[in-house]
Design a protein around this motif. Structure first.
Motif, PDB file in Angstrom:
ATOM      1  N   ASN A  66       3.833   6.016  -5.517  1.00 43.21           N
ATOM      2  CA  ASN A  66       3.631   6.183  -6.963  1.00 43.21           C
ATOM      3  C   ASN A  66       4.727   7.009  -7.632  1.00 43.21           C
ATOM      4  OD1 ASN A  66       2.180   5.643  -9.310  1.00 43.21           O
ATOM      5  ND2 ASN A  66       1.069   7.577  -9.169  1.00 43.21           N
ATOM      6  N   GLY A  67       5.963   6.811  -7.184  1.00 43.52           N
ATOM      7  CA  GLY A  67       7.098   7.489  -7.806  1.00 43.52           C
ATOM      8  C   GLY A  67       7.384   8.875  -7.277  1.00 43.52           C
ATOM      9  N   ASN A  68       6.592   9.357  -6.345  1.00 42.58           N
ATOM     10  CA  ASN A  68       6.788  10.698  -5.790  1.00 42.58           C
ATOM     11  C   ASN A  68       7.859  10.650  -4.711  1.00 42.58           C
ATOM     12  OD1 ASN A  68       6.436  12.982  -3.962  1.00 42.58           O
ATOM     13  ND2 ASN A  68       4.618  13.456  -5.170  1.00 42.58           N
ATOM     14  N   ARG A  69       8.947  11.315  -4.955  1.00 43.85           N
ATOM     15  CA  ARG A  69      10.089  11.272  -4.028  1.00 43.85           C
ATOM     16  C   ARG A  69       9.726  11.789  -2.642  1.00 43.85           C
ATOM     17  NH1 ARG A  69      16.268  12.054  -4.605  1.00 43.85           N
ATOM     18  NH2 ARG A  69      16.777  12.507  -2.446  1.00 43.85           N
ATOM     19  N   GLU A  70       8.985  12.877  -2.578  1.00 43.63           N
ATOM     20  CA  GLU A  70       8.612  13.451  -1.276  1.00 43.63           C
ATOM     21  C   GLU A  70       7.757  12.485  -0.467  1.00 43.63           C
ATOM     22  OE1 GLU A  70       6.860  17.286  -1.874  1.00 43.63           O
ATOM     23  OE2 GLU A  70       8.702  18.122  -2.702  1.00 43.63           O
ATOM     24  N   VAL A  71       6.850  11.801  -1.134  1.00 42.62           N
ATOM     25  CA  VAL A  71       6.005  10.826  -0.438  1.00 42.62           C
ATOM     26  C   VAL A  71       6.861   9.652   0.037  1.00 42.62           C
ATOM     27  CG1 VAL A  71       4.000   9.289  -0.628  1.00 42.62           C
ATOM     28  CG2 VAL A  71       3.949  11.533  -1.722  1.00 42.62           C
ATOM     29  N   LEU A  72       7.786   9.198  -0.806  1.00 41.13           N
ATOM     30  CA  LEU A  72       8.706   8.127  -0.419  1.00 41.13           C
ATOM     31  C   LEU A  72       9.479   8.534   0.825  1.00 41.13           C
ATOM     32  CD1 LEU A  72      10.322   5.491  -0.769  1.00 41.13           C
ATOM     33  CD2 LEU A  72      11.771   6.716  -2.423  1.00 41.13           C
ATOM     34  N   GLU A  73      10.045   9.726   0.819  1.00 39.94           N
ATOM     35  CA  GLU A  73      10.823  10.186   1.971  1.00 39.94           C
ATOM     36  C   GLU A  73       9.964  10.253   3.225  1.00 39.94           C
ATOM     37  OE1 GLU A  73      12.672  13.836   0.720  1.00 39.94           O
ATOM     38  OE2 GLU A  73      14.070  12.786  -0.613  1.00 39.94           O
ATOM     39  N   GLY A  74       8.734  10.726   3.083  1.00 45.25           N
ATOM     40  CA  GLY A  74       7.828  10.782   4.230  1.00 45.25           C
ATOM     41  C   GLY A  74       7.502   9.407   4.784  1.00 45.25           C
ATOM     42  N   LYS A  75       7.259   8.449   3.889  1.00 44.59           N
ATOM     43  CA  LYS A  75       6.961   7.080   4.325  1.00 44.59           C
ATOM     44  C   LYS A  75       8.162   6.462   5.025  1.00 44.59           C
ATOM     45  CE  LYS A  75       2.733   6.472   2.878  1.00 44.59           C
ATOM     46  NZ  LYS A  75       1.647   6.246   3.819  1.00 44.59           N
ATOM     47  N   LEU A  76       9.352   6.737   4.521  1.00 43.23           N
ATOM     48  CA  LEU A  76      10.551   6.192   5.157  1.00 43.23           C
ATOM     49  C   LEU A  76      10.752   6.784   6.547  1.00 43.23           C
ATOM     50  CD1 LEU A  76      13.001   6.123   2.121  1.00 43.23           C
ATOM     51  CD2 LEU A  76      11.853   4.194   3.202  1.00 43.23           C
ATOM     52  N   GLN A  77      10.493   8.081   6.688  1.00 46.37           N
ATOM     53  CA  GLN A  77      10.587   8.695   8.009  1.00 46.37           C
ATOM     54  C   GLN A  77       9.579   8.062   8.958  1.00 46.37           C
ATOM     55  OE1 GLN A  77      10.474  12.951   6.473  1.00 46.37           O
ATOM     56  NE2 GLN A  77      11.645  13.162   8.367  1.00 46.37           N
ATOM     57  N   GLU A  78       8.391   7.834   8.468  1.00 42.92           N
ATOM     58  CA  GLU A  78       7.318   7.246   9.275  1.00 42.92           C
ATOM     59  C   GLU A  78       7.647   5.813   9.688  1.00 42.92           C
ATOM     60  OE1 GLU A  78       2.897   5.759   8.078  1.00 42.92           O
ATOM     61  OE2 GLU A  78       3.409   7.807   7.471  1.00 42.92           O
ATOM     62  N   ARG A  79       8.085   5.005   8.753  1.00 48.35           N
ATOM     63  CA  ARG A  79       8.337   3.586   9.019  1.00 48.35           C
ATOM     64  C   ARG A  79       9.607   3.338   9.832  1.00 48.35           C
ATOM     65  NH1 ARG A  79       3.596   2.085   8.460  1.00 48.35           N
ATOM     66  NH2 ARG A  79       2.729   1.906   6.382  1.00 48.35           N
ATOM     67  N   TYR A  80      10.647   4.135   9.564  1.00 45.79           N
ATOM     68  CA  TYR A  80      11.944   3.879  10.184  1.00 45.79           C
ATOM     69  C   TYR A  80      12.316   4.859  11.283  1.00 45.79           C
ATOM     70  CZ  TYR A  80      12.876   0.335   6.678  1.00 45.79           C
ATOM     71  OH  TYR A  80      12.813  -0.794   5.899  1.00 45.79           O
ATOM     72  N   GLY A  81      11.591   5.968  11.397  1.00 45.65           N
ATOM     73  CA  GLY A  81      11.879   6.944  12.434  1.00 45.65           C
ATOM     74  C   GLY A  81      13.245   7.594  12.297  1.00 45.65           C
ATOM     75  N   ILE A  82      13.651   7.864  11.065  1.00 50.01           N
ATOM     76  CA  ILE A  82      14.959   8.490  10.839  1.00 50.01           C
ATOM     77  C   ILE A  82      14.771   9.938  10.378  1.00 50.01           C
ATOM     78  CG2 ILE A  82      16.342   6.420  10.473  1.00 50.01           C
ATOM     79  CD1 ILE A  82      15.843   6.566   7.550  1.00 50.01           C
ATOM     80  N   ALA A  83      15.805  10.728  10.579  1.00 50.89           N
ATOM     81  CA  ALA A  83      15.756  12.156  10.271  1.00 50.89           C
ATOM     82  C   ALA A  83      15.650  12.403   8.768  1.00 50.89           C
ATOM     83  CB  ALA A  83      17.002  12.838  10.812  1.00 50.89           C
ATOM     84  N   ASP A 139       0.828  -1.207   0.000  1.00 47.67           N
ATOM     85  CA  ASP A 139       0.000   0.000   0.000  1.00 47.67           C
ATOM     86  C   ASP A 139       0.865   1.260   0.000  1.00 47.67           C
ATOM     87  OD1 ASP A 139      -2.390  -1.388  -0.063  1.00 47.67           O
ATOM     88  OD2 ASP A 139      -2.739  -1.245   2.103  1.00 47.67           O
ATOM     89  N   ASP A 140       1.953   1.245   0.774  1.00 42.33           N
ATOM     90  CA  ASP A 140       2.883   2.383   0.779  1.00 42.33           C
ATOM     91  C   ASP A 140       3.411   2.625  -0.621  1.00 42.33           C
ATOM     92  OD1 ASP A 140       2.669   2.731   3.566  1.00 42.33           O
ATOM     93  OD2 ASP A 140       4.499   1.583   3.969  1.00 42.33           O
ATOM     94  N   LEU A 141       3.849   1.567  -1.266  1.00 42.92           N
ATOM     95  CA  LEU A 141       4.444   1.694  -2.601  1.00 42.92           C
ATOM     96  C   LEU A 141       3.426   2.231  -3.607  1.00 42.92           C
ATOM     97  CD1 LEU A 141       6.516  -1.594  -2.578  1.00 42.92           C
ATOM     98  CD2 LEU A 141       7.411   0.727  -2.384  1.00 42.92           C
ATOM     99  N   THR A 142       2.175   1.824  -3.458  1.00 44.21           N
ATOM    100  CA  THR A 142       1.121   2.331  -4.331  1.00 44.21           C
ATOM    101  C   THR A 142       0.891   3.812  -4.075  1.00 44.21           C
ATOM    102  OG1 THR A 142       0.057   0.163  -4.417  1.00 44.21           O
ATOM    103  CG2 THR A 142      -1.309   2.058  -4.983  1.00 44.21           C
ATOM    104  N   GLN A 143       0.862   4.205  -2.802  1.00 44.49           N
ATOM    105  CA  GLN A 143       0.659   5.612  -2.450  1.00 44.49           C
ATOM    106  C   GLN A 143       1.826   6.477  -2.918  1.00 44.49           C
ATOM    107  OE1 GLN A 143      -0.067   5.876   1.752  1.00 44.49           O
ATOM    108  NE2 GLN A 143      -1.941   4.663   1.632  1.00 44.49           N
TER     109      GLN A 143
END
Length: 66
Positions: free
Chosen positions: A33-50, A27-31
């Motif tokens: 959808n190639g948008n770098r900002e969304v990817l970065e936000g999801k990574l911050q959310e999932r991994y708790g990194i700066a 579902d994350d990968l679908t959301q």
């Protein structure tokens, strides 16, 4: 690799993203959808990194794609 190419071919790169960041769900990968900002936000959310570390990881990942 140019982010425009990643965004345009996102479905081809989802397997690479999932291999790199296993906590991302389908579902994350679908959301993302190639948008770098969304990817970065999801990574911050999932991994708790700066934000700066997330940007570094995404930059490295993009450079390693062929």
């Amino acid at each position: 690799m140019n982010w425009d190419r990643i965004e345009g071919n996102w479905k081809q790169f989802t397997g690479n993203a999932k291999a790199q960041w296993g906590k991302l769900t389908d579902d994350d990968l679908t959301q993302i959808n190639g948008n770098r900002e969304v990817l970065e936000g999801k990574l911050q959310e999932r991994y708790g990194i700066a934000k700066d570390e997330v940007k570094r990881q995404v930059d490295l990942w993009g450079k390693d794609l062929h």
